[in-house]
Structure formats: structure tokens, C-alpha cells
Design an enzyme around this catalytic site. Structure first.
Site, short mmCIF file in Angstrom:
data_model
loop_
_atom_site.label_atom_id
_atom_site.label_comp_id
_atom_site.label_asym_id
_atom_site.label_seq_id
_atom_site.Cartn_x
_atom_site.Cartn_y
_atom_site.Cartn_z
N SER A 71 -2.10 -0.72 -3.98
CA SER A 71 -3.05 0.09 -3.47
C SER A 71 -2.79 1.51 -3.17
O SER A 71 -1.31 1.49 -2.75
CB SER A 71 -3.99 -0.73 -2.39
N ALA B 144 3.66 -0.40 -2.01
CA ALA B 144 3.23 -0.73 -3.53
C ALA B 144 4.54 -0.63 -4.39
O ALA B 144 4.81 -1.41 -5.12
CB ALA B 144 2.11 0.16 -4.09
N HIS C 121 0.74 -1.09 0.10
CA HIS C 121 0.04 0.13 -0.03
C HIS C 121 0.82 1.14 -0.05
O HIS C 121 1.86 1.41 0.45
CB HIS C 121 -1.06 0.10 1.20
N SER C 122 0.61 2.13 -0.95
CA SER C 122 1.16 3.34 -1.09
C SER C 122 2.75 3.23 -1.28
O SER C 122 3.10 2.61 -2.31
CB SER C 122 1.03 4.07 0.29
N PHE C 123 3.79 3.83 -0.51
CA PHE C 123 5.04 3.48 -0.55
C PHE C 123 5.29 2.00 -0.57
O PHE C 123 6.07 1.63 -1.33
CB PHE C 123 5.52 4.01 0.77
#
Length: 274
Positions: free
Chosen positions: A113, A89, A85-87
Site C-alpha cells: 500500500s 512495501a 506500507h510505503s517504504f
């Protein structure tokens, strides 16, 4: 080096390898095994957090993911998927490419995501803002527990790792390689202030496999309410019938180098390796 903490154990069974968002550690995924019976869940233990708090956090995703050994020890002979997720990903994406570079089995799926496509630049740079402004930028994203946000001393302890992770994500530069063959499923929050849907559609460019974009209610931390949806995608990938394992390689023949150059030309914001 990335360490992988087992949150559940399924000997020789399929695995979901989860990479936390900026500033977080494996505990961010401590409840995920409840959604994934029959699947071993492991979370990335990165320097600078939880029991690795005294270690220097990395500001370079390429350097963080370059060593294949942690993956070698996990994935040989097993089906696995990557989620971030975020970083996280971007870290998961680079781990997928690290596996290919070193001839390891490819993941069954790459689940990402709340993160722009890798070839896109960050929409804003916040990692080097003064402390008060940087903390306000965190508030805009949400996700910081109120008790942590209200504890000034605790926030001061967490800021170096948060800054390092934001620096790693916001200064990340895509290095041109052919797209992976691993299918990509991307999840986007409808009201995410930092990652609009159009920034996530670009993930389709990075796989020759299937691509699915799911837009869900919520802001940047929509995964808190929708982990069941992500778990469903992971189960579908890990238990899908498959005749044989895939092993990808990035060949060094002139034909493959030319293919990589053509792929890179589609990404105007990418940086090529020298």
C-alpha cells in the site's frame, strides 16, 4: 538484520508479516490482531526505532533484506503473507524475492500500500533536504502525530531514522529478476499526494499471479481508516484452500537467465546486478 515481534500468537497457524512505514516500529501494528483472529501477526523490528533505537538504521533495502535467516525461522511449515506500507512495501517485496532466492516457501500473498511499483523511480527526493524542508515534506504526507510534531526535541531524535528510511525508499533501485508467482494486492489512497494510482498499477508487472488494485478514500496514510479492508484481503489469502505449498527458485540455467533478462527489459528504470 530484521527481527520479527509477535503481536499475537497462533502456534503453527497462518501468519501475517507486517513491515512498518518510514520511521515507524512494530507498535504501528499493535491493534491489527483485533482484525485478524486465528492469524499470528508479526511486525518487522528494524534498526533505529523503539527498543532498537541505538542501532544504525539501514539506507539500503537490498542489504536490509538479504539475510534469509529471520524468514527461515518463521515460515517453514506455515502459511504466511507479507504486508508493507510505503517504504515497508518495498521491503516486503524484497523479502518475497529473498524467500525465492533461498528456496523458502512463497508467501500466499504480497499486500502493498501507498508505494510506487518497484521499477519506477521516486517522484521526488526529499531525504537530503535541510531539516525544516524535510519536516515540511513529512507534513505534506501526514501521519506524524501532532504531539510528536510539536515536540522539537523528539523530532530531532527521530529525524535520523526518518531520513534513513526515506533515503532507502527514494534511492531504491530495482534489480531485474523474473516476476514472482505470489499474487499481489495493492492498496492506494485516492488523495495520496506522493503515490498516484498510475504508480501503483505497475505492481502488476511484478507477479505472474493474480493482481488486484483497490483504491480507497484517503491520503498517504489511508491505512489508518482502512485496515479492515487490508485484513480482509489477508484472511482471504491465508485461509484459501490450497493443495500444496509453493516453493519458488530462481534457477541459474541459461533459459532462466534469459527469461530474467527479458523481464528486466520491460523495466527501463531498473538496475541490473553485476
Amino acid at each position: 538484520m530484521i527481527e520479527w515481534l509477535a503481536l499475537s500468537t497462533v502456534p503453527k497457524g497462518p501468519m501475517l508479516l507486517c513491515v512498518p512505514f518510514a520511521g515507524a516500529g512494530p507498535s504501528a501494528y499493535r491493534d491489527w490482531p483485533d482484525e485478524l483472529p486465528g492469524i499470528e501477526v508479526r511486525a518487522a523490528y528494524l534498526p533505529g526505532r523503539e527498543r532498537r533505537f541505538r542501532e544504525q538504521p539501514s539506507r539500503d533495502i537490498a542489504a536490509l533484506t538479504a539475510d534469509p535467516q529471520p524468514l527461515v525461522e518463521l515460515v517453514e511449515g506455515r502459511r504466511y503473507a507479507l504486508f508493507g506500507h510505503s517504504f515497508g512495501a518495498l521491503v516486503a517485496f524484497e523479502l518475497c524475492r529473498t524467500a525465492r532466492r533461498h528456496g523458502l516457501p512463497a508467501p500466499e500473498a504480497l499486500l502493498v500500500s501507498g508505494c510506487r511499483a518497484p521499477d519506477l523511480p521516486a517522484r521526488q527526493l526529499t531525504y537530503d533536504l535541510p531539516d525544516d524542508a524535510f519536516v515540511r515534506s513529512l507534513d505534506d504526507l501526514g501521519g506524524t502525530p501532532p504531539a510528536v510534531r510539536a515536540n522539537r526535541e523528539l523530532m530531532e531524535l527521530l529525524l535520523p531514522t526518518l531520513r534513513a528510511d526515506f533515503a532507502a525508499a527514494q534511492t531504491y533501485r530495482f534489480r531485474a529478476e523474473p516476476p514472482v508467482t505470489t499474487p499481489i494486492t495493492a492498496f492506494c489512497g485516492q488523495d495520496d499526494p506522493g503515490v498516484p494510482v498510475e504508480d501503483m498499477t505497475g505492481w502488476a508487472r511484478h507477479s505472474h499471479g493474480e493482481f488486484d488494485l483497490q483504491t480507497l478514500p484517503g491520503d498517504h496514510f489511508f491505512i489508518a481508516e482502512h485496515r479492515t479492508r487490508i485484513a480482509t484481503a489477508a484472511r482471504a489469502a491465508l485461509f484459501a484452500p490450497r493443495p500444496e505449498r509453493r516453493i519458488e527458485t530462481v534457477a541459474s540455467t541459461p533459459q532462466h537467465r534469459a527469461a530474467g533478462d527479458r523481464a528486466g527489459s520491460a523495466f527501463p528504470n531498473s538496475a541490473r546486478e553485476n
